[in-house]
Design an enzyme around this catalytic site. Structure first.
Site, PDB file in Angstrom:
ATOM      1  N   GLN A  48      61.401  26.986  27.666  1.00 30.08           N
ATOM      2  CA  GLN A  48      60.210  27.831  27.756  1.00 30.08           C
ATOM      3  C   GLN A  48      59.886  28.522  26.439  1.00 30.08           C
ATOM      4  O   GLN A  48      58.722  28.731  26.113  1.00 30.08           O
ATOM      5  CB  GLN A  48      60.460  28.877  28.846  1.00 30.08           C
ATOM      6  CG  GLN A  48      59.255  29.684  29.212  1.00 30.08           C
ATOM      7  CD  GLN A  48      59.505  30.554  30.416  1.00 30.08           C
ATOM      8  OE1 GLN A  48      60.644  30.666  30.892  1.00 30.08           O
ATOM      9  NE2 GLN A  48      58.460  31.173  30.922  1.00 30.08           N
ATOM     10  N   TYR A  64      76.810  21.814  33.182  1.00 32.00           N
ATOM     11  CA  TYR A  64      78.185  21.809  33.702  1.00 32.00           C
ATOM     12  C   TYR A  64      78.180  22.659  34.970  1.00 32.00           C
ATOM     13  O   TYR A  64      77.670  23.790  34.944  1.00 32.00           O
ATOM     14  CB  TYR A  64      79.165  22.421  32.691  1.00 32.00           C
ATOM     15  CG  TYR A  64      79.125  21.742  31.337  1.00 32.00           C
ATOM     16  CD1 TYR A  64      80.050  20.749  30.997  1.00 32.00           C
ATOM     17  CD2 TYR A  64      78.146  22.074  30.406  1.00 32.00           C
ATOM     18  CE1 TYR A  64      79.998  20.110  29.759  1.00 32.00           C
ATOM     19  CE2 TYR A  64      78.084  21.443  29.177  1.00 32.00           C
ATOM     20  CZ  TYR A  64      79.015  20.462  28.850  1.00 32.00           C
ATOM     21  OH  TYR A  64      78.948  19.840  27.625  1.00 32.00           O
TER      22      TYR A  64
HETATM   23  C1  LIG Z   1      67.245  30.056  35.761  1.00 30.38           C
HETATM   24  C2  LIG Z   1      65.884  29.496  35.975  1.00 30.38           C
HETATM   25  C3  LIG Z   1      65.583  28.210  35.505  1.00 30.38           C
HETATM   26  C4  LIG Z   1      64.332  27.657  35.726  1.00 30.38           C
HETATM   27  N1  LIG Z   1      64.080  26.398  35.280  1.00 30.38           N
HETATM   28  C5  LIG Z   1      62.870  25.834  35.539  1.00 30.38           C
HETATM   29  C6  LIG Z   1      62.570  24.518  35.062  1.00 30.38           C
HETATM   30  O1  LIG Z   1      63.373  23.848  34.408  1.00 30.38           O
HETATM   31  N2  LIG Z   1      61.336  23.997  35.359  1.00 30.38           N
HETATM   32  C7  LIG Z   1      60.419  24.710  36.089  1.00 30.38           C
HETATM   33  O2  LIG Z   1      59.313  24.184  36.330  1.00 30.38           O
HETATM   34  N3  LIG Z   1      60.665  25.969  36.512  1.00 30.38           N
HETATM   35  C8  LIG Z   1      61.859  26.548  36.265  1.00 30.38           C
HETATM   36  N4  LIG Z   1      62.110  27.814  36.677  1.00 30.38           N
HETATM   37  C9  LIG Z   1      61.060  28.572  37.387  1.00 30.38           C
HETATM   38  C10 LIG Z   1      60.069  29.154  36.404  1.00 30.38           C
HETATM   39  O3  LIG Z   1      60.724  29.994  35.486  1.00 30.38           O
HETATM   40  C11 LIG Z   1      58.973  29.934  37.113  1.00 30.38           C
HETATM   41  O4  LIG Z   1      58.502  29.195  38.223  1.00 30.38           O
HETATM   42  C12 LIG Z   1      57.816  30.162  36.150  1.00 30.38           C
HETATM   43  O5  LIG Z   1      58.220  30.974  35.083  1.00 30.38           O
HETATM   44  C13 LIG Z   1      56.642  30.829  36.857  1.00 30.38           C
HETATM   45  O6  LIG Z   1      55.621  30.944  35.939  1.00 30.38           O
HETATM   46  P1  LIG Z   1      54.436  31.976  36.194  1.00 30.38           P
HETATM   47  O7  LIG Z   1      53.545  31.841  35.009  1.00 30.38           O
HETATM   48  O8  LIG Z   1      53.873  31.765  37.560  1.00 30.38           O
HETATM   49  O9  LIG Z   1      55.119  33.411  36.250  1.00 30.38           O
HETATM   50  P2  LIG Z   1      55.971  34.174  35.141  1.00 30.38           P
HETATM   51  O10 LIG Z   1      56.624  33.224  34.212  1.00 30.38           O
HETATM   52  O11 LIG Z   1      56.845  35.116  35.902  1.00 30.38           O
HETATM   53  O12 LIG Z   1      54.893  34.982  34.313  1.00 30.38           O
HETATM   54  C14 LIG Z   1      54.197  36.074  34.878  1.00 30.38           C
HETATM   55  C15 LIG Z   1      53.602  36.898  33.743  1.00 30.38           C
HETATM   56  O13 LIG Z   1      52.763  37.907  34.304  1.00 30.38           O
HETATM   57  C16 LIG Z   1      52.890  39.081  33.535  1.00 30.38           C
HETATM   58  N5  LIG Z   1      52.467  40.216  34.388  1.00 30.38           N
HETATM   59  C17 LIG Z   1      53.008  40.610  35.572  1.00 30.38           C
HETATM   60  N6  LIG Z   1      52.325  41.650  36.069  1.00 30.38           N
HETATM   61  C18 LIG Z   1      51.326  41.934  35.183  1.00 30.38           C
HETATM   62  C19 LIG Z   1      50.291  42.915  35.151  1.00 30.38           C
HETATM   63  N7  LIG Z   1      50.106  43.812  36.126  1.00 30.38           N
HETATM   64  N8  LIG Z   1      49.446  42.943  34.082  1.00 30.38           N
HETATM   65  C20 LIG Z   1      49.601  42.032  33.053  1.00 30.38           C
HETATM   66  N9  LIG Z   1      50.575  41.074  33.063  1.00 30.38           N
HETATM   67  C21 LIG Z   1      51.421  41.025  34.113  1.00 30.38           C
HETATM   68  C22 LIG Z   1      54.352  39.111  33.134  1.00 30.38           C
HETATM   69  O14 LIG Z   1      54.548  39.877  31.957  1.00 30.38           O
HETATM   70  C23 LIG Z   1      54.651  37.627  32.924  1.00 30.38           C
HETATM   71  O15 LIG Z   1      54.521  37.243  31.567  1.00 30.38           O
HETATM   72  C24 LIG Z   1      63.353  28.404  36.444  1.00 30.38           C
HETATM   73  C25 LIG Z   1      63.642  29.705  36.895  1.00 30.38           C
HETATM   74  C26 LIG Z   1      64.891  30.235  36.670  1.00 30.38           C
HETATM   75  C27 LIG Z   1      65.180  31.613  37.176  1.00 30.38           C
END
Ligand SMILES: Cc1cc2nc3c(=O)[nH]c(=O)nc-3n(C[C@H](O)[C@H](O)[C@H](O)COP(=O)(O)OP(=O)(O)OC[C@H]3O[C@@H](n4cnc5c(N)ncnc54)[C@H](O)[C@@H]3O)c2cc1C
Length: 540
Positions: A122, A226
């Site tokens: 990421q 792993y």
């Molecule tokens: C250990 C781990 C490994 C993972 N590996 C994978 C993988 O290999 N492949 C995969 O597809 N997924 C993976 N995931 C899942 C993935 O990380 C999430 O599904 C993804 O980050 C979701 O993206 P998003 O943009 O919906 O939310 P987020 O990445 O959570 O982004 C949300 C954003 O909103 C902002 N925000 C929140 N509230 C407000 C507000 N009120 N005003 C302004 N900004 C705000 C935050 O600052 C944040 O930047 C993994 C998750 C974990 C925990």
């Protein structure tokens, strides 16, 4: 109005809250369509603790559309890094089993897609999306801005924003707002939309590590991951991040909340190494809740939800962000169509109908993988130097190899999702093909991803799709009536005449109407009423 020296528009077509991978993908898709959007994030944009690492084949297909596939491939992850999985008691302990997989360089591209999956953490993937958003003239990205509240009426949404440095407040009016604000979405909560499902599969902890000379500190060989099993069963996994010194140890935890104050991060890493003098540095510790949740609906009036705001899933399967990027692609063209006037409001309602079952499918798959990891219950003899211990290790090794094979070989999961009950796709009466996670059989049945085939000029059929509807017409098929109806309704539309027997066989109908997101809306012979057909597929 300014954010430092950067202006914040007071008016935009779409206000996107959250610049994680999903918000960025949506801003990019909207910008690519020439729709104005403002994307705000309360963070700085620094990714101190990368989570996603696997970019699925479908997401790579979208990156290809946006012109980003070469950049993601060249992200810096070593092409020859072996993507093996090793099951062991510790890096210094017993090997229970292993599953060897080719490196990115040696991994063949499956014939069903022009784009194989890619490892790209990421911390590299988001900046690639961000750079592309910033290059879109109609998209504006601002960090350090928090959405505090919003209200909507018949004409639009007013978002109340605060600059976190300086505290300046702004009201931004938009025609639509999309909450891409993550699992604890404030947008979703403000709408009163409940999450259904399992709130806590486990309470886990991620440790981001810098490990110099990782390969020389153990004899297990390099691997992408792993898995560590002890007397308590599988308790952690160590996953490659950048193919260099950065690794992530995930302690799987339990269904009881972990007490971070008493959690000894160094001890956990030493246990994974199986030695006290391992050389490493813990750079970040993040506790998180592993859940399988689905918002009861993804839309309320002019506000929509995408990504983790709409669905959460265990990362065992690497589908969280990838599923969210699919949401963004489903939503991008629909918002553009409604804003431009050729799409009806029902197009936005179809977003929940199409995406919710697909998210439920990916989440169930991911939980299944997690349950398989943690299935072995009686592991008391795991570390014993006895025949009982040896038999247990072999048995757990086999089980883990089987379960990770399901997780790894998932082309059907990545490409085979379909919009079965979509109100804006017209069924052709054929039965749905089996939904197999491992195997993907291309089909141009309505609701499915339109098939990939190479064209004589070197393009993929997928390269034809994106900006408007495309009618895939076999030679001799009459496309004139649909063409004329599209013109009347001002629906962006083009005809691609199929000259290749292989492509014709794949599309399997004289006429196949493909939507801007690359899913089939209808297929058949001449449609008796092209105007009604276009009304349905554009949500009127
Ligand atoms: C250990 C781990 C490994 C993972 N590996 C994978 C993988 O290999 N492949 C995969 O597809 N997924 C993976 N995931 C899942 C993935 O990380 C999430 O599904 C993804 O980050 C979701 O993206 P998003 O943009 O919906 O939310 P987020 O990445 O959570 O982004 C949300 C954003 O909103 C902002 N925000 C929140 N509230 C407000 C507000 N009120 N005003 C302004 N900004 C705000 C935050 O600052 C944040 O930047 C993994 C998750 C974990 C925990």
């Amino acid at each position: 109005m300014t954010n430092g020296f950067l202006a914040i528009p007071q008016q935009t077509d779409v206000l996107i809250v959250g610049a994680g991978p999903v918000g960025l993908a949506l801003a990019l898709d909207l910008g690519w369509r020439g729709i104005s959007c403002l994307i705000v994030d309360q963070g700085t944009g620094d990714i101190a603790h990368p989570r996603t690492g696997l970019v699925s084949s479908r997401t790579m297909e979208f990156c290809r559309r946006w012109g980003l596939a070469p950049a993601v491939r060249a992200c810096g992850f070593p092409a020859d890094f072996p993507l093996n999985i090793v099951f062991c008691t510790s890096l210094a302990g017993h090997t229970l089993g292993r599953a060897d997989y080719p490196s990115m360089r040696d991994l063949p591209t499956p014939p069903e897609t022009p784009e194989k999956k890619q490892r790209c953490p990421q911390s590299w993937f988001d900046p690639i999306l961000r750079g592309a958003v910033e290059r879109q003239p109609t998209a504006t990205l601002r960090h350090g801005i928090r959405l505090d509240s919003f209200r909507q009426d018949a004409k639009g949404v007013a978002g109340e924003l605060t600059e976190l440095t300086g505290g300046a407040r702004h009201t931004v009016r938009a025609s639509y707002m999309v909450g891409c604000d993550g699992a604890s979405s404030q947008v979703r909560e403000s709408l009163g939309i409940a999450m259904e499902g399992a709130h806590a599969l486990s309470y886990s902890i991620n440790l981001l590590l810098r490990i110099p000379d990782f390969a020389s500190q153990h004899d297990k060989g390099l691997a992408e991951r792993y898995l560590f099993a002890g007397r308590q069963g599988v308790w952690a996994n160590l996953t490659v991040v950048d193919g260099g010194e950065t690794w992530r140890l995930t302690v799987l935890g339990s269904d009881a909340k972990m007490d971070l104050a008493s959690f000894d991060a160094d001890a956990a890493v030493r246990a994974a190494f199986g030695q006290d003098d391992a050389r490493f540095e813990v750079t970040s510790v993040v506790p998180w809740r592993r859940s399988q949740l689905l918002a009861e609906r993804f839309r309320e009036g002019r506000v929509l939800l995408a990504g983790d705001a709409a669905h959460t899933m265990s990362p065992t399967g690497g589908m969280g962000a990838n599923t969210g990027v699919q949401d963004a692609v489903d939503l991008g063209w629909k918002l553009a169509a409604v804003l431009r006037g050729w799409g009806g409001d029902a197009l936005l309602d179809s977003y929940t109908a199409e995406r919710r079952p697909v998210a439920a499918r990916a989440a169930a798959f991911s939980t299944g993988n997690f349950r398989a990891w943690t299935a072995a219950k009686d592991c008391a003899a795991m570390l014993d130097e006895t025949s009982e211990g040896e038999a247990l290790r072999a048995q757990v090794g086999r089980t883990l190899a089987d379960s990770t094979q399901v997780e790894w070989e998932s082309l059907g999961l990545q490409l085979g999702y379909r919009y079965e009950a979509s109100p804006v796709c017209v069924p052709d009466g054929t039965p749905p093909p089996a939904d197999e996670h491992a195997r993907y059989v291309q089909t141009a049945r309505p609701g499915h991803r339109a098939p990939h085939a190479w064209l004589p000029d070197g393009r993929s059929t997928l390269d034809l799709f994106g900006q408007g509807f495309v009618l895939m017409a076999s030679s001799g098929a009459n496309s004139a009536a649909l063409d004329a109806a599209a013109r009347r309704r001002r629906v962006p539309f083009s005809v691609h005449r199929i000259n290749d027997a292989g492509v014709a066989a794949l599309y399997d109908a004289p006429l196949v109407l493909v939507r801007p997101d690359g899913h089939v809306a209808w297929r058949g012979d001449d449609h008796p009423d092209p105007d009604t057909l276009l009304a349905i597929v554009t949500g009127h």
